[in-house]
Design an enzyme around this catalytic site. Structure first.
Site, PDB file in Angstrom:
ATOM      1  N   GLY A 135      55.092   3.611  14.473  1.00  0.00           N
ATOM      2  CA  GLY A 135      55.794   3.194  13.322  1.00  0.00           C
ATOM      3  C   GLY A 135      54.610   3.261  12.217  1.00  0.00           C
ATOM      4  O   GLY A 135      54.984   3.745  10.841  1.00  0.00           O
ATOM      5  N   HIS A 188      66.017  13.489  27.240  1.00  0.00           N
ATOM      6  CA  HIS A 188      64.633  13.240  27.376  1.00  0.00           C
ATOM      7  C   HIS A 188      64.000  12.377  28.281  1.00  0.00           C
ATOM      8  O   HIS A 188      63.844  11.304  28.302  1.00  0.00           O
ATOM      9  CB  HIS A 188      64.323  12.550  25.806  1.00  0.00           C
TER      10      HIS A 188
END
Length: 322
Positions: free
Chosen positions: A15, A176
């Site tokens: 982030g 994924h």
């Protein structure tokens, strides 16, 4: 003209790097949210104080309050527990499902018109959960996976051939995870098939195939390789770069064709299933999923990967998480 408002949920390493990259590219003002008191404020201040050096003038706000993401145009979700050595993405299912459900409820309340990119693992399941809880249109909810996995595949090819990675084109589809599908037949260097270049290098087709398979296997396990080396934490620079590439295509309406985790609505023979596929990203989100010709082996691998994603979703349902 006002800048776009971008909410980044989770002030961990991914982030924070995302926030810095957004600022460097001046894509919009950032609201960095985390539940840990003072953490996002400190990270945001650190990034903001690089503004004079790096030459950006967007604002970076750190917060512990979801109200601050009000009316965000784009939300990037990194929240969740990272993998530890020996842990698969699937091991994270239960704990991260609870986190993503909470995030989805708050994004639905405070940023109901946002486009959402998720990074949290296990990705395909978390994107599915977020979309179901938020009830956002599927074109506005997607996951970052294929951009990262494809970049890893291209990196390994460039290193093997000792050429610039800028000239390598290769794509990874599917879920994924360990069942992802690096596409061998379409991997190329300025249109020259990678397999042809490997045969030229080694003068032997069997050796070339072995080298390619080694790169395919390494791509599938690339995240785990980094986890093992770091001992604590997981990859963050490359996932952040991949997410920002998607964000840039959306915010600047670039219509880039990128491999992303998108909801299949009949494409590739599947319905209402999130999988990694080539998609065009623009201002309104996923505007088109592109169906490409797959070999018989790739079609089989795609079905295997799809079944793995379905199993994850079934597990969430059995655990009453979905």
């Amino acid at each position: 003209m006002s800048r776009p408002k971008i909410a980044v949920i989770g002030a961990g390493q991914i982030g924070t790097v995302i926030s810095h990259l957004i600022a460097l590219r001046q894509l919009g003002n950032v609201v960095l949210y985390d539940i840990v008191e003072d953490l996002p404020q400190g990270k945001a201040l650190d990034v903001q104080e690089a503004s004079r050096i790096d030459g950006f003038d967007v604002s970076i706000l750190g917060t512990n309050t979801y109200e601050d993401i009000q009316e965000a145009d784009l939300v990037i979700v990194t929240a969740g527990v990272p993998r530890k050595p020996g842990m698969s993405r699937d091991d994270l299912l239960k704990v991260n499902s609870q986190i993503i459900r909470s995030v989805a409820e708050n994004v639905r309340q405070y940023a109901p018109d946002a486009i959402v990119i998720l990074i949290s693992n296990p990705l395909d399941a978390m994107v599915t959960l977020f979309q179901k809880v938020s009830e956002f249109p599927v074109k506005r909810v997607m996951g970052q996976a294929g951009v990262l996995d494809s970049s890893r595949f291209c990196t390994f090819i460039a290193q093997e051939l000792n050429i610039s990675v800028k000239d390598v084109n290769a794509m990874v589809l599917g879920g994924h995870g360990d069942s992802m599908i690096p596409l061998i037949h379409s991997a190329n260097v300025h249109g020259i098939p990678v397999m042809d270049l490997l045969i030229q290098k080694y003068g032997d087709q069997k050796k070339a195939q072995h080298v390619m398979q080694t790169m395919v296997d390494r791509t599938r396990m690339a995240g785990g390789e980094i986890v093992g080396l770091l001992k604590s934490g997981s990859a963050f620079y490359s996932p952040a770069s991949a997410a920002v590439a998607m964000a840039e295509s959306i915010l600047r309406d670039e219509h880039r064709l990128l491999p992303v985790c998108a909801s299949l609505q009949g494409e590739y023979g599947f319905h209402d299933l999130y999988m990694g596929v080539p998609a065009v990203l623009a201002q309104s989100g996923v505007i088109k999923i592109v169906e490409i010709l797959l070999s018989s082996e790739e079609k089989k691998a795609f079905r295997v990967s799809a079944n793995h994603v379905k199993n994850l979703i079934d597990n969430m349902k059995n655990l009453k998480l979905l």
